[in-house]
Design a protein around this motif. Structure first.
Motif, PDB file in Angstrom:
ATOM      1  N   ASP A   1     -71.439  62.697   6.263  1.00 33.19           N
ATOM      2  CA  ASP A   1     -70.355  62.813   5.183  1.00 33.19           C
ATOM      3  C   ASP A   1     -69.424  61.693   5.042  1.00 33.19           C
ATOM      4  OD1 ASP A   1     -71.405  65.048   4.104  1.00 33.19           O
ATOM      5  OD2 ASP A   1     -70.156  66.341   4.979  1.00 33.19           O
ATOM      6  N   ARG A   2     -68.757  61.432   6.118  1.00 36.66           N
ATOM      7  CA  ARG A   2     -68.079  60.199   6.443  1.00 36.66           C
ATOM      8  C   ARG A   2     -68.610  58.798   6.257  1.00 36.66           C
ATOM      9  NH1 ARG A   2     -64.729  59.137  12.047  1.00 36.66           N
ATOM     10  NH2 ARG A   2     -66.548  60.361  12.740  1.00 36.66           N
ATOM     11  N   ALA A   3     -69.609  58.715   6.786  1.00 33.85           N
ATOM     12  CA  ALA A   3     -70.538  57.287   6.599  1.00 33.85           C
ATOM     13  C   ALA A   3     -71.009  57.312   5.016  1.00 33.85           C
ATOM     14  CB  ALA A   3     -71.710  57.435   7.417  1.00 33.85           C
ATOM     15  N   VAL A   4     -71.558  58.338   4.314  1.00 42.05           N
ATOM     16  CA  VAL A   4     -71.994  58.384   3.037  1.00 42.05           C
ATOM     17  C   VAL A   4     -70.715  58.073   2.070  1.00 42.05           C
ATOM     18  CG1 VAL A   4     -72.848  59.713   1.106  1.00 42.05           C
ATOM     19  CG2 VAL A   4     -73.855  59.831   3.459  1.00 42.05           C
ATOM     20  N   ALA A   5     -69.722  58.584   2.494  1.00 37.87           N
ATOM     21  CA  ALA A   5     -68.396  58.095   1.787  1.00 37.87           C
ATOM     22  C   ALA A   5     -68.034  56.806   1.789  1.00 37.87           C
ATOM     23  CB  ALA A   5     -67.077  59.185   2.136  1.00 37.87           C
TER      24      ALA A   5
ATOM     25  N   HIS B   1     -82.965  44.454 -13.149  1.00 32.87           N
ATOM     26  CA  HIS B   1     -83.046  45.141 -11.760  1.00 32.87           C
ATOM     27  C   HIS B   1     -81.767  45.289 -10.987  1.00 32.87           C
ATOM     28  CE1 HIS B   1     -87.456  44.575 -12.330  1.00 32.87           C
ATOM     29  NE2 HIS B   1     -87.321  43.582 -12.896  1.00 32.87           N
ATOM     30  N   GLU B   2     -81.677  46.337 -10.819  1.00 33.32           N
ATOM     31  CA  GLU B   2     -80.044  46.790 -10.448  1.00 33.32           C
ATOM     32  C   GLU B   2     -80.249  47.708  -8.991  1.00 33.32           C
ATOM     33  OE1 GLU B   2     -77.552  47.052 -14.616  1.00 33.32           O
ATOM     34  OE2 GLU B   2     -78.111  48.867 -13.384  1.00 33.32           O
ATOM     35  N   PRO B   3     -79.412  47.453  -8.189  1.00 33.54           N
ATOM     36  CA  PRO B   3     -79.498  48.226  -6.915  1.00 33.54           C
ATOM     37  C   PRO B   3     -79.574  49.738  -7.167  1.00 33.54           C
ATOM     38  CG  PRO B   3     -77.103  47.131  -7.129  1.00 33.54           C
ATOM     39  CD  PRO B   3     -78.157  46.757  -8.249  1.00 33.54           C
ATOM     40  N   VAL B   4     -80.451  50.366  -6.450  1.00 32.29           N
ATOM     41  CA  VAL B   4     -80.682  52.028  -6.509  1.00 32.29           C
ATOM     42  C   VAL B   4     -79.559  52.584  -6.383  1.00 32.29           C
ATOM     43  CG1 VAL B   4     -81.625  52.217  -4.313  1.00 32.29           C
ATOM     44  CG2 VAL B   4     -82.610  53.611  -6.236  1.00 32.29           C
ATOM     45  N   GLY B   5     -78.649  52.145  -5.106  1.00 34.55           N
ATOM     46  CA  GLY B   5     -77.369  52.819  -4.840  1.00 34.55           C
ATOM     47  C   GLY B   5     -77.230  52.916  -3.502  1.00 34.55           C
ATOM     48  N   VAL B   6     -76.748  54.197  -3.055  1.00 33.54           N
ATOM     49  CA  VAL B   6     -76.398  54.445  -1.507  1.00 33.54           C
ATOM     50  C   VAL B   6     -77.767  54.830  -0.984  1.00 33.54           C
ATOM     51  CG1 VAL B   6     -75.391  55.843   0.170  1.00 33.54           C
ATOM     52  CG2 VAL B   6     -73.961  55.113  -2.054  1.00 33.54           C
TER      53      VAL B   6
ATOM     54  N   GLY C   1     -68.330  49.233   4.849  1.00 36.70           N
ATOM     55  CA  GLY C   1     -68.836  50.433   4.203  1.00 36.70           C
ATOM     56  C   GLY C   1     -70.283  50.119   3.698  1.00 36.70           C
ATOM     57  N   VAL C   2     -70.566  48.723   3.687  1.00 37.34           N
ATOM     58  CA  VAL C   2     -71.993  48.460   2.973  1.00 37.34           C
ATOM     59  C   VAL C   2     -73.302  49.198   4.004  1.00 37.34           C
ATOM     60  CG1 VAL C   2     -73.543  46.452   2.698  1.00 37.34           C
ATOM     61  CG2 VAL C   2     -71.096  46.629   1.783  1.00 37.34           C
ATOM     62  N   PHE C   3     -72.925  48.738   5.474  1.00 35.55           N
ATOM     63  CA  PHE C   3     -73.921  49.396   6.295  1.00 35.55           C
ATOM     64  C   PHE C   3     -73.228  50.029   7.349  1.00 35.55           C
ATOM     65  CE2 PHE C   3     -75.212  49.061  10.913  1.00 35.55           C
ATOM     66  CZ  PHE C   3     -76.425  49.285  10.711  1.00 35.55           C
TER      67      PHE C   3
END
Length: 475
Positions: free
Chosen positions: A45-49, A134-139, A194-196
């Motif tokens: 949860d912390r990493a995804v946030a 073409h856009e980034p799919v997200g997380v 937060g990116v990686f």
């Protein structure tokens, strides 16, 4: 505090919420080399946030900035290549020469290919009055295996970064040392906070939390077909994109016009790649029945020429399997082959001569294997070759296609056109003609129970992109 006791979240090394501890064992010596903290859903949860927070800014970075970032990563990775080689030797038993020559270079080879793709890729293109973006799919949640640790991390993290995505990586708990080093490389290269993110853990504790997480847009998984089914089911409730590279049982068809000495010798070498711990290697060698006895003698000599030994010895060809469970499974599969009536050409159950410790397997060759036998149908993941006779080209193609898997296939012929004709009839994501060199631009992935989606090069980048149509843009 050891890096192995921490996770990398939001640009910092942080302590887990409530870790459990996992012994990282050198499979060559059975000695504990590190204690690894395993996380749980709270760490996920912390990493995804952190990844979700970083997404809007990173998604808007320019292609030039992302190319520059990848180039910095390559430079730092190359500087630390010996550390990576030693890490993979310790964590999963890669002989040091193999680790230096094959495991480590995959990192920069894939990243450099991706840089080339980015320099030419059209993120926007007109189609009549519509603009295709073409856009980034997200997380992205990324789950990687132990057998090619850096290769599998790079073919997920690299295109995710190139696309402008943010991510949470869960590497295998059996090969965490190289992934921790890679996190250090990304930190030094200046990947924005937060990116990686990296959270170590096992499948039930962290993998399931990633695959089911509602704030993860895509899950990329490499591993066994059994685990891939669980990942897909877990991801289904949130309708996220799932890309999977799973098991394989690749056939190697030797047509009747081959140079048999060369084709069999190279086929044995290909099967024993990474001590047989590769999903796409040719583990089923299909031989014209009239050439079978001659091929058996060639395969015996080739297999018995492999030096099994200490992973720090530069002359060692084959190292141990990754852990005790895998060792026991491969031993059981070899015994199955004997019990089912296949001809044991060389190798067999038990430790190799002169070895008393470690998860080592004898280089093993079976001949006159029937297509229905377990050793011809199930992925073994050890240095075990099954030689299967056939009576016609059509029968060879049917045998090759006659498993649940479809990751890779191989065809050998003195006539390239004939090899191409056979290749077109094989149900596999990749078909290799006459032992070609690796092509890092070629899409890699499988069909049937070998998975879906593609990695490597431009096709790998596209997995991390969403297509948007701006209709009427050009009117």
């Amino acid at each position: 505090m050891s890096r192995a006791a921490c996770f990398y979240i939001d640009g910092r090394w942080v302590e887990p919420a409530s870790p459990t501890w996992f012994d990282v064992i050198d499979p060559a010596t059975e000695a504990v080399v590190e204690r690894l903290a395993l996380g749980d859903a709270r760490d996920v949860d912390r990493a995804v946030a952190a990844a979700r927070k970083a997404l809007p800014g990173f998604a808007q970075t320019s292609v030039a900035d992302r190319i520059a970032l990848l180039k910095r990563i390559v430079s730092i990775y190359e500087r630390r290549q010996e550390a990576f080689a030693q890490a993979m030797r310790l964590e999963m038993g890669a002989p040091i020469t193999f680790s230096r020559t094959f495991q480590v270079p995959r990192g920069w080879l894939h990243l450099n290919q991706l840089i080339d793709v980015l320099q030419h890729f059209a993120f926007e293109e007109a189609q009549g009055s519509t603009l295709i973006r073409h856009e980034p799919v997200g997380v992205c949640g990324l789950i990687t295996p132990w057998n090619w640790p850096i290769n599998q991390i790079v073919v997920k993290v690299g295109p995710a970064l190139a696309a402008g995505c943010t991510m949470v990586l869960k590497p295998s708990e059996y090969s965490p040392l190289s992934s921790l080093l890679f996190a250090e490389v990304l930190d030094e290269a200046g990947v924005p906070a937060g990116v990686f993110n990296l959270v170590n853990g096992d499948g039930p504790g962290v993998g399931a939390a990633l695959s089911s997480h509602p704030d993860i847009d895509m899950l990329s998984f490499t591993g066994s077909t059994r685990a891939g089914v669980l990942v897909a089911k877990s991801a289904a409730d949130t309708v996220k994109r799932v890309a999977q590279e799973l098991g394989g049982k690749s056939a190697n068809i030797l047509l009747d016009d081959v140079n048999l000495q060369d084709a069999v010798t190279r086929g044995v070498a290909a099967c024993f790649t990474n001590s047989g711990q590769s999903c796409s290697i040719p583990t089923r060698m299909l031989i014209p029945r009239s050439l079978m006895d001659q091929a058996i003698q060639i395969a015996r000599v080739a297999a018995e020429g492999y030096h099994v030994g200490a992973t720090g010895d530069e002359s060692t060809h084959l190292g141990p399997l990754v852990n005790r469970a895998q060792f026991r499974r491969v031993q059981a599969m070899i015994q199955n082959g004997i019990d089912e009536g296949a001809q044991l050409v060389t190798g067999g159950v038990g430790l190799p001569d002169g070895i008393q410790k470690g998860y080592y397997v004898k280089p093993t060759v079976f001949a006159y294997v029937s297509p229905h036998m377990s050793i011809a149908q199930e992925e073994i993941f050890g240095p075990v070759l099954s030689m299967i006779p056939y009576d016609s080209e059509a029968e060879a193609i049917a045998i090759a296609n006659g498993t649940h898997y479809g990751l890779a296939a191989y065809v050998q012929s003195a006539d390239q056109q004939r090899a191409r004709q056979v290749a077109r009839q094989l149900r596999a994501g990749s078909v290799h003609l006459n032992y070609p060199p690796a092509d890092f631009a070629a899409p890699f992935g499988g069909v049937k129970r070998s998975g879906n989606g593609r990695e490597w090069g431009e096709y790998g980048l596209r997995e991390y992109l969403e297509v948007k149509s701006l209709v009427g843009y050009g009117t």
